[in-house]
Structure formats: structure tokens, C-alpha cells
Scaffold this active site. Structure first.
Site, PDB file in Angstrom:
ATOM      1  CD  GLU A  84      -2.757   1.277   2.357  1.00 25.26           C
ATOM      2  OE1 GLU A  84      -2.532   0.557   3.333  1.00 25.26           O
ATOM      3  OE2 GLU A  84      -3.507   2.267   2.384  1.00 25.26           O
ATOM      4  CG  ASP A  85       1.716   2.823   3.347  1.00 23.02           C
ATOM      5  OD1 ASP A  85       0.671   3.122   2.748  1.00 23.02           O
ATOM      6  OD2 ASP A  85       1.769   2.634   4.571  1.00 23.02           O
TER       7      ASP A  85
END
Ligand code: MN
Length: 732
Positions: A84-85
Site C-alpha cells: 500500500e505505502d
């Protein structure tokens, strides 16, 4: 300790928490995941200022230590924010750690995306989330660990985000943890949510519970001494602990039943955890201990809970009883074996530990998830409705009933024959006309009891009726019936809209929110759909609508009261301090148009929150109002932070409840006090007396909480009055 040392220490801590017998190979894999995640999150910090990697490390530790998960889950937890990051993809994870771990990380990423704070429609997202996680229960468990760590570190978030995250946690994650059998985590999530939503009340209650515990140590010692003696005599190895109810469970009981702290009689419970003797079944030993205790203390017959013979669907096993203790106090006793205790605290993962990965325990959850999936696959379900139903299902108490062939089905408490019919098959539900329970003919609204044998009677001429909604309790039945009605309603809205438009045209009025709202206000209808449907069904005469539109508009609350509304938080997050200041200075608008929520009737001085759901008007709820919590968790983007700032004389409705010993003149004493208060006006008074006890309910118009509290204190000091409390919510 410098940061690098801190990170290494956190990692060592994680390794120490692993199950006994974890192989060298597994430890290497976990180290590899840790190194990889550390590298990937390099240079990134959390809001608290800590290096980011400390978060995945903490989540992995919760997954391992508090939930009891194994190596793969620890690895997935360490990697849960990488995709996600950072720039890494699920394929990268698959190449480095294999397909199983990649699919766990993929599931976790999808949930994060769905639930992310930037998404506007959380309810819809939540639905997607359930669809993605149904493949592997571990995804849910790791997600719960993630949320728990975020809640434990919520302090570093700005205040308005705290409220949103807390209500979402209370509404979704705590029930989810409950359903997964994670009792300790569920309790912590609830307490943390309450702490951020209602800090003052939380602290006060925490203190009172603490004091109560201190005051009752003597009683507790006196109570358990003979139990210890008998258990030891009988050769048991055991632990006895005193438990007090959690802050949240006390709080919610007070809200639900409109009672004060002093009226909660089951604050104290005693838990016995025993090491089972090898030669006897655990169930037998539980009942043996039960009988030792009831030899000394009288049990309350209706308060025996046997989850030893048939465990709860979330896996919980224990035997509960309530007995009369010294000093005339009821005390609850929970009896569990060591194994049952671990399952109670850690839930499913502990089940796997005792029964292996493919155990029956996971079957129950699989069945439940399959049911949820089935619900999701129905077209047209409204997302918020779904969320409500889902939550209903999470918390339901259960009964076990049987088909004519002896197959056991689990249904929520209060389920009826019709629920049972829908549980068997949608078509059987739709065509149900009644049933036979234990061979006796009953209507379809008949409520089932555990142990009933149920046969469904059908007719192909039958179709779902609107009054069915009054007695069904399962989400499955409700959704099916609603789906059929929704189709009908759509058609009626179409017809009603045309009728309304024609009327406006006829009156030469423009079609817009203003006229619509005017009609709704005067006809006392909730929303435009109600108007259209009532018109289409002929429940509302078009001439009445015409009259309503001709009326002069009058503003009720406007001008007297001033609320400050802050700009809702749409901008990117700035560091905590700056943002807080910003909110206070940046007043978006003065509220000239707001509605006092009829469910909780907030008055000036109450902690309030604004919701802008339909149209321009902002509805103001108490922060602790269950309806507000429900709305906040699903419409996080519609929250408008509000605060009472100044006011002129305007009265708000508040309701107080009181009881006490009936004596001559008490009612007139009370009403006298109220009438002497210049800032308070009585609207209605209702008193009932039975066997020397009176109960009263008084509706008042007051200016703010200070006036109300002042009045309540005066009433409480009257001789004979036992309790005075404010009714916080009407619909319970
Ligand atoms: Mn996370």
C-alpha cells in the site's frame, strides 16, 4: 537507546513471542520479512514521530502473542503496509515470500484501500472488504491486530480523526473481534473507543469501577475462601481471579437500561480456571466444580449459562452461574479449564492450536462467512443497511434448533419459523405460510426455542408481506424481503415524483429543495421518498400537499442558538499541533440552520457532533448517541465538528427519569421544585406508583446542561427520591 536499537529490540520481542516449537527456518523467514519491510519503509515516520517499521512490528507481535497466530501471519503482518505505502507490488512479495503470503498481503492491502480515510463511502467499502477477506480468516485477524495497534496509538492523531476512527472501531472492529472470539481484544477496542469518544465519562467511570473494586476486596476474600478450601480438598489445581466489568460494558449497560452506576449489581465476577485432571472429561469437571460451589452458595436459577455442552458459535466455552454471596450481593462465577480460558481470550487461533488447522472451529466461521457472502451477492442491497444487518449478525445471541431430519441449525435468539424457513432456502422463506414446531401447528411468527424441531409449511400462492418485517430477526430473511419491496418502492417513487412535479407545475412553483423541504416540514415527513411513496399509495392526498406548500414558512430554531461549525477535514493532514489550532481558528460558517436530533435530544452543554447527511441541514446529535455512532462509522465524510459557543434564551427538550419511595406529597414536592426554577419549564409529568415505589418521567424545556444538572441535584436531595437520571436516548 537509539532508534536502531529500539527497532532491533522490538524485533527480538516479536521473536520471543512466537509459539514454542517455532522452527529455526520460520525465524529466518520472519527476519527476512522484517529486513525487507524495514528497507521498504526506510525514512518514513508515523504521526507520533516514530520510525514507521515499529508499526508492522507491533502488529506482528499482537498477531502472534495476543491472537496466537503463526509464522505466515507474522510475516504477512510485517509486510501488511508494504504494497500500500511503497513501490513494491504483490508480485514482488510473491517472488520473495511465496504465493500464500502474497495472497494474505493482497487481502490486507485491499481492505486498507477500501477502508482508507480518503474514501467517502465507508459502508460501501466495508462491503467490498468482507468480500475480499472471506478467503482466509487470517486476513481478518491481522486486520484486527492492525486496528488494535492504531487505537493504542491514537493519541498522536488530531482530535476530529480520533472521533471518526473510534466510532468506526466501535461499530465494526469490536463486533468483528467479538465474532472471532477475541474477547480480550474486543474489550480493549471498546474501552479505547469510549475513551476517545467520551473522555470525561470514561475517566469518571474508570475511577468509580476502581473504587468499587477496592471497597469490595474484603467481600471477595470472604467469598472465595471456602471455595478455595473445597477445590484444594478435591485435588484441583486452579487460579481464582476477581473480575470487574469493563468500562465500556458498564457504560453501555447504563445507557441501554437508563440506570445509574449504583444500580448495576453484577459489577463483580469471579473466574476459576482449572488444570483438568487427566482421567475425567473437562465438561464433567466443570459441573463438578459447579456442584461444589452451589453446596455453599445458592445459585440464581435463571442465571446459569452452559456453554460447555454446546459452545457459542464464536468458540467460547465456559460454565457461568450467579450465586448469592456474603452481604446479600449477587456474584457471577465463571468456570473454565485452562484450554477453555485460552480459547476465550485468544479465540479461534487458540482453537487451531488445540485441534490443528482444519478444526471444527474454523468450520463455524466458514459457515458464517459463507452466509455473509450470500447476503452480499444479492443485488441492490443498500450499503448502510448491509452494515447494520452485518452488525446485528455479529452480536446476536444464538439458539440451536433442528430440522425434521435432525440436522442442527444455529439461529439468532428470537428467531421465528419464518427466519428458519429463510435459513433453509430463500424460496422456502418466500412461500412460507406457517410451520410445525415439535409437531404442533404454529403461525410463522412463532418464536423458536433452543431444542425445537421445526417443519416449514409452504404454498406456491404465498408472497412476502410487509408485516413479516415486524417479526423476522435474521439478516438473510430481512434482505430477501426488503429486496422484493425495494423493487416495488422504486416504482412508487417514480409515480409519486411525477405527481409532485405536476402539482408544482400547476402551482407555478419551481421544482427544488426549498419547496420539497417545505412540504416535508409541514406534512411531518422524514424525507422525499416518504412523500412520493405516500402519494403513490394514496396514503396522502395531493390537496394536502398543495395546502402545505401554500403555508408561510416559519423558522423554529434559527437565530436563537448559535453553533459553530468547523470546516470538515478534507485537506491533507498537517502535523498534530498545527492542525488543532487551525480547526479552532478556521470557523467555516455560523450555523443558522440545524436540527436537534430527535433520538437523543442534545441540549447546550452536551458534547455534540454534527452530521450533514441529506441536503443542507446539519443534524446535531450527542456524541455518544448510538445513532450518531452508527452514522459516523458509515458516513465519516459527513461529520461536521460542532461546538456550542454562545446562546440567547431558547429552550430545548430534555427528559429525566426518577424513582423513589412513595410518600404523601412527594409528587407535588417535585413539581414544586421544578416550577420554582425560572430557567426550566415542565411539559409533561408522568408518575406511576406500585407497592410503595414511584417511578416518574418528566419532559422539560431547559436552556442547557448546567440548568438541568442543577435541577436534578435539587430533586435528588428530596427525601424519598432514590435516583434521578437523564434519559439519553429515546428509542431504546
Ligand atoms: Mn497498518
Amino acid at each position: 537507546m537509539n532508534e536502531q536499537e529500539m527497532i532491533e529490540a522490538a524485533f527480538d520481542d516479536l521473536i520471543k513471542s512466537l509459539r514454542k516449537g517455532t522452527t529455526e527456518e520460520s525465524v529466518k523467514l520472519i527476519r527476512r520479512a522484517f529486513e525487507f519491510a524495514r528497507e521498504a519503509h526506510q525514512g518514513v515516520r508515523r504521526k507520533s514521530g516514530e520510525p514507521y517499521i515499529l508499526h508492522p512490528l507491533a502488529v506482528a507481535k499482537i498477531a502472534v502473542k495476543e491472537i496466537g497466530l503463526g509464522t505466515k501471519s507474522a510475516v504477512a503482518a510485517l509486510l501488511h503496509d508494504v504494497v500500500e505505502d511503497t513501490d513494491y507490488t504483490v508480485e514482488d512479495i510473491a517472488n520473495l515470500f511465496g504465493p500464500k503470503i502474497a495472497s494474505l498481503v493482497d487481502g490486507l492491502t485491499k481492505i486498507s484501500e477500501a477502508m482508507g480515510s480518503n474514501t467517502t463511502k465507508q459502508a460501501e467499502s466495508f462491503r467490498k472488504m468482507i468480500l475480499t477477506l472471506a478467503d482466509d480468516v487470517r486476513v481478518i485477524l491481522i486486520k484486527i491486530a492492525d486496528r488494535l495497534h492504531n487505537m493504542r496509538t491514537l493519541d498522536s492523531m488530531p482530535e476530529h480523526k480520533q472521533v471518526r476512527i473510534a466510532s468506526e472501531t466501535l461499530y465494526i472492529y469490536a463486533p468483528l473481534a467479538h465474532r472471532m472470539g477475541l474477547h480480550a481484544i474486543k474489550t480493549e477496542l471498546e474501552d479505547l473507543s469510549l475513551k476517545y469518544e467520551n473522555p470525561v465519562e470514561y475517566q469518571e467511570l474508570e475511577q468509580r469501577i476502581h473504587d468499587y473494586r477496592d471497597e469490595h476486596t474484603g467481600l471477595y476474600q470472604q467469598f472465595i475462601a471456602p471455595i478455595r478450601e473445597r477445590l484444594t480438598e478435591s485435588g484441583y489445581h486452579y487460579e481464582i481471579t476477581a473480575r470487574t466489568k469493563s468500562v465500556y460494558s458498564v457504560w453501555s449497560k447504563m445507557q441501554r437500561r437508563h440506570i445509574s452506576f449504583d444500580e448495576i449489581y453484577d459489577l463483580l465476577a469471579v473466574r476459576i480456571v482449572f488444570e483438568p485432571k487427566d482421567n475425567q472429561p473437562e465438561k464433567w469437571q466443570c459441573w463438578n466444580i459447579y456442584s461444589l460451589i452451589t453446596d455453599m452458595y445458592s445459585p440464581k436459577p435463571e442465571r446459569i449459562r452452559d456453554w460447555v455442552s454446546v459452545p457459542k458459535a464464536n468458540g467460547y466455552e465456559a460454565l457461568h452461574l450467579t450465586v448469592m454471596g456474603p452481604g446479600g450481593k449477587w456474584i457471577e462465577v465463571q468456570i473454565r479449564s485452562r484450554r477453555m480460558d485460552e480459547i476465550a481470550e485468544k479465540g479461534l487461533a487458540a482453537h487451531w492450536k488445540y485441534k490443528g488447522d482444519n478444526a471444527e472451529a474454523s468450520n463455524e466461521v466458514d459457515k458464517w462467512l459463507a452466509g455473509i457472502k450470500e447476503m452480499l451477492e444479492q443485488p441492490g442491497t443498500d450499503a448502510l443497511e448491509f452494515l447494520d444487518e452485518f452488525k446485528l449478525n455479529l452480536f446476536a445471541k444464538e439458539i440451536r434448533v433442528f430440522t425434521p431430519k435432525g440436522e442442527m441449525r444455529t439461529l439468532p435468539k428470537n428467531a421465528t419459523v419464518l427466519d428458519f424457513a429463510y435459513d433453509i432456502h430463500t424460496e422456502i422463506g418466500n412461500s412460507c405460510i406457517g410451520g410445525k414446531v415439535n409437531h404442533k401447528l404454529v403461525p410463522m411468527s412463532h418464536q423458536l426455542q433452543s431444542g425445537d424441531q421445526v417443519e416449514v409449511l409452504t404454498s406456491d400462492k404465498q408472497k412476502p408481506q410487509s408485516d413479516w418485517l415486524d417479526f423476522i430477526v435474521t439478516a438473510k430473511a430481512r434482505n430477501n424481503i426488503l429486496m422484493i419491496f425495494r423493487r416495488e418502492k422504486k416504482e412508487q417513487i417514480r409515480i409519486g415524483t411525477t405527481m409532485f412535479e405536476k402539482l408544482l407545475e400547476d402551482m407555478k412553483l419551481p421544482f427544488g429543495t426549498e419547496n420539497l423541504n417545505k412540504a416535508l416540514l409541514h406534512l411531518k415527513l422524514q424525507n422525499k421518498d416518504d412523500l412520493y411513496v405516500s402519494l403513490a399509495k394514496g396514503h396522502l392526498d395531493i390537496e394536502d400537499v398543495r395546502k402545505a406548500l401554500k403555508k408561510k414558512s416559519e423558522n423554529k430554531f434559527v437565530k436563537y442558538w448559535k453553533l459553530q461549525f468547523f470546516k470538515s477535514d478534507k485537506d491533507k493532514v498537517a502535523p498534530e499541533k498545527e492542525e488543532k489550532d487551525k480547526v479552532i481558528n478556521d470557523i467555516a460558517e455560523d450555523a443558522s440552520d440545524f436540527i436537534v436530533a430527535p433520538c437523543c435530544n442534545p441540549i447546550p452543554g452536551d458534547d455534540v457532533v454534527g452530521m450533514k447527511i441529506d441536503g443542507d441541514k446539519i443534524t446535531v446529535h450527542k456524541r455518544k448517541c448510538p445513532e450518531a455512532i452508527r452514522l459516523m462509522s458509515s458516513h465519516g465524510d459527513k461529520i461536521v465538528p460542532v461546538k456550542w459557543v454562545s446562546h440567547k434564551i431558547m429552550s430545548f427538550l430534555a427528559i429525566i427519569k426518577l424513582n423513589g419511595i412513595d410518600s404523601i406529597g412527594i409528587v407535588s414536592d417535585i413539581t414544586m421544585i421544578i416550577s420554582k426554577e425560572s430557567n426550566v419549564n415542565m411539559r409533561t409529568v408522568h408518575f406511576e406508583t406500585k407497592d410503595g415505589i414511584f417511578e416518574g418521567m418528566i419532559h422539560l424545556y431547559v436552556h442547557n446542561t448546567a440548568d438541568l444538572n442543577n435541577l436534578m441535584m435539587k430533586i435528588a436531595s428530596l427525601k424519598g427520591v432514590e435516583n434521578v437520571s437523564r434519559v439519553e436516548n429515546l428509542d431504546v
